[in-house]
Scaffold this active site. Structure first.
Site, PDB file in Angstrom:
ATOM      1  N   LYS A 155       0.899  -1.277   0.091  1.00 25.20           N
ATOM      2  CA  LYS A 155      -0.203   0.020   0.090  1.00 25.20           C
ATOM      3  C   LYS A 155       0.923   1.184   0.117  1.00 25.20           C
ATOM      4  CE  LYS A 155      -4.545  -1.800   1.232  1.00 25.20           C
ATOM      5  NZ  LYS A 155      -5.610  -1.749   1.906  1.00 25.20           N
TER       6      LYS A 155
ATOM      7  N   LYS B 209      -3.371 -10.479  -6.236  1.00 30.20           N
ATOM      8  CA  LYS B 209      -4.855 -10.765  -5.719  1.00 30.20           C
ATOM      9  C   LYS B 209      -5.989  -9.917  -6.394  1.00 30.20           C
ATOM     10  CE  LYS B 209      -5.536  -8.140  -1.787  1.00 30.20           C
ATOM     11  NZ  LYS B 209      -6.612  -7.923  -0.830  1.00 30.20           N
TER      12      LYS B 209
ATOM     13  N   LYS C 100     -10.246  -4.465  -4.384  1.00 31.16           N
ATOM     14  CA  LYS C 100     -11.402  -3.647  -4.523  1.00 31.16           C
ATOM     15  C   LYS C 100     -11.130  -2.353  -5.025  1.00 31.16           C
ATOM     16  CE  LYS C 100     -12.953  -3.940   0.253  1.00 31.16           C
ATOM     17  NZ  LYS C 100     -11.978  -3.756   0.988  1.00 31.16           N
TER      18      LYS C 100
HETATM   19  N1  AQP Z   1      -8.760 -11.315  -3.911  1.00 33.59           N
HETATM   20  C1  AQP Z   1      -9.000 -11.870  -2.530  1.00 33.59           C
HETATM   21  N2  AQP Z   1      -9.364 -13.302  -2.671  1.00 33.59           N
HETATM   22  C2  AQP Z   1      -9.789 -13.816  -1.488  1.00 33.59           C
HETATM   23  N3  AQP Z   1     -10.064 -12.916  -0.239  1.00 33.59           N
HETATM   24  C3  AQP Z   1      -9.860 -11.706  -0.401  1.00 33.59           C
HETATM   25  N4  AQP Z   1     -10.114 -10.736   0.567  1.00 33.59           N
HETATM   26  C4  AQP Z   1      -9.725  -9.559  -0.095  1.00 33.59           C
HETATM   27  N5  AQP Z   1      -9.224  -9.610  -1.247  1.00 33.59           N
HETATM   28  C5  AQP Z   1      -9.489 -11.117  -1.447  1.00 33.59           C
HETATM   29  C6  AQP Z   1     -10.560 -10.910   1.960  1.00 33.59           C
HETATM   30  O1  AQP Z   1     -11.706  -9.953   1.995  1.00 33.59           O
HETATM   31  C7  AQP Z   1     -11.961  -9.519   3.371  1.00 33.59           C
HETATM   32  C8  AQP Z   1     -11.967  -8.163   3.425  1.00 33.59           C
HETATM   33  O2  AQP Z   1     -11.107  -7.565   2.988  1.00 33.59           O
HETATM   34  P1  AQP Z   1     -10.519  -5.856   3.428  1.00 33.59           P
HETATM   35  O3  AQP Z   1     -11.656  -5.001   2.876  1.00 33.59           O
HETATM   36  O4  AQP Z   1     -10.249  -5.909   4.771  1.00 33.59           O
HETATM   37  O5  AQP Z   1      -9.402  -5.506   2.830  1.00 33.59           O
HETATM   38  P2  AQP Z   1      -8.228  -6.124   1.812  1.00 33.59           P
HETATM   39  O6  AQP Z   1      -7.781  -7.563   2.373  1.00 33.59           O
HETATM   40  O7  AQP Z   1      -7.171  -5.187   1.685  1.00 33.59           O
HETATM   41  O8  AQP Z   1      -9.134  -6.374   0.606  1.00 33.59           O
HETATM   42  P3  AQP Z   1      -9.021  -5.520  -0.829  1.00 33.59           P
HETATM   43  O9  AQP Z   1     -10.227  -6.010  -1.729  1.00 33.59           O
HETATM   44  O10 AQP Z   1      -7.708  -5.807  -1.439  1.00 33.59           O
HETATM   45  O11 AQP Z   1      -9.160  -4.049  -0.445  1.00 33.59           O
HETATM   46  P4  AQP Z   1      -8.356  -2.758  -0.690  1.00 33.59           P
HETATM   47  O12 AQP Z   1      -8.169  -2.546  -2.004  1.00 33.59           O
HETATM   48  O13 AQP Z   1      -9.072  -1.788  -0.314  1.00 33.59           O
HETATM   49  O14 AQP Z   1      -6.998  -3.077   0.173  1.00 33.59           O
HETATM   50  C9  AQP Z   1     -10.419  -9.983   4.006  1.00 33.59           C
HETATM   51  O15 AQP Z   1     -10.972 -11.125   4.766  1.00 33.59           O
HETATM   52  C10 AQP Z   1      -9.421 -10.377   2.966  1.00 33.59           C
HETATM   53  O16 AQP Z   1      -8.637 -11.519   3.195  1.00 33.59           O
END
Ligand code: AQP
Length: 334
Positions: free
Chosen positions: A115, A197, A200
């Protein structure tokens, strides 16, 4: 801990419109714990501001994430659904745990490194201490089990280390949580770069399937998914794009990879991508319909938020009083 049932906690950041990664890796598994555990599912808006957010969008997405929890099957009468910033003990314990988390530990977190690289003009202290706030979220409720995707494994291990460290200094204070990482769907990858991965907040819309995307958009994005120059629909090294699509397909259908490979044997990549897109879009249709129904009733969402915050507050306050006593903070007597 505070009633007979063991506790499950998990959270999702309202930092973008949720993806099938968030769905398959986390949210869709949440309801499987509702009967046997006391489940706390939180919309972690305080985590979301570690990256700059537009205030109106953050507010809208907070409601939407709560509605999506319910649209994915979480009944607010059987689960405590709440917003992180509505329960001030998260910030309070987060600060305390900052003082029991080492600089070196935080520096090793891969999410911080990723990040920081993506937000080079805003490498703020909150981004750095994100894992100790996440530890506070979990430890406040004396959580036994944390259902998360693979990417959160490192943060979870740190939460365990922090809990153990605190318990060693002050005696049993926190339950040391275990992660629950699903066998299928723990790492859904980007459709444009299938080594990474799916996230969002990815600025490339074609890389991401959002739970609320229309059927047409879902199919269009799958059709554009990066594959390889071969023509065999099999999983394995060098075939990360096809492996990811097979993985998504099996998560939605419950079939094994081998069954899916057999089913698509001899089919061209174009038809295969269309089949995966249709399966994904059709599986998500009931979630989209229920989401639309819930979003039309803002007063109900506010009632759920308020009930969840009150339930969470009761137990968070109990843990926080214990922590305050153990570390030597004074109490207000009047
Ligand atoms: N690609 C993924 N595959 C499986 N699990 C995923 N998670 C996120 N991306 C994947 C799981 O979703 C839950 C919520 O995630 P989060 O909102 O806490 O943040 P994150 O892990 O940082 O997810 P993002 O989508 O990548 O968000 P941004 O882009 O804002 O950083 C968690 O249980 C995560 O493991």
């Amino acid at each position: 801990m505070y009633n007979d049932k063991k506790v499950v906690f998990s959270g999702v950041q309202p930092s973008g419109n949720l993806t099938i990664g968030n769905y398959l890796g986390a949210i869709r598994n949440f309801s499987t714990f509702s009967e046997d555990y006391h489940c706390y599912y939180c919309v972690v808006d305080m985590h979301a501001i570690t990256v700059r957010q537009n205030p109106a969008e953050l507010r809208r997405r907070t409601y939407e994430t709560l509605a999506l929890y319910m649209a994915c099957g979480l009944d607010p009468e059987k689960n405590t659904l709440f917003i992180q910033s509505h329960v001030p003990q998260h910030a309070e314990l987060g600060w305390v745990l900052d003082c029991y988390t080492m600089f070196g530990e935080l520096s090793r977190m891969t999410q911080f490194k990723d990040k920081s690289a993506k937000n080079a003009d805003n490498i703020n202290a909150g981004l750095f201490t994100y894992p100790s706030l996440m530890a506070a979220d979990i430890l406040l409720y004396q959580t036994e089990l944390v259902p998360v995707g693979q990417d959160q494994k490192q943060h979870l291990e740190l939460a365990r280390d922090i809990a153990n460290r605190f318990n060693q200094i002050y005696g049993e204070t926190f339950v040391v949580p275990d992660g629950y990482i699903p066998k299928e769907g723990a790492k859904i990858c980007s459709l444009q770069d299938p080594i990474k991965k799916m996230s969002k907040s990815d600025p490339n819309e074609n890389a991401v399937i959002r739970i609320l995307d229309s059927k047409d958009d879902i199919i269009r994005k799958f059709k554009r998914a990066v594959t390889d120059s071969g023509n065999e629909i099999i999983h394995g090294e060098g075939k990360e794009g096809i492996t990811n699509l097979l993985n998504i397909y099996t998560c939605f259908t419950g079939k094994t990879i081998e069954e899916a490979e057999k089913e698509f044997s001899g089919m061209g990549y174009g038809d295969f991508k269309l089949a995966v897109g249709e399966t994904c879009a059709d599986s998500l249709q009931p979630v989209r319909d229920e989401f639309a129904r819930l979003m039309a009733d803002k007063a109900y969402l506010e009632q759920v938020m308020s009930q969840g915050a009150q339930e969470a507050y009761k137990n968070a306050r109990r843990t926080m009083s214990k922590v305050r006593r153990k570390i030597g903070f004074t109490e207000l007597k009047h």
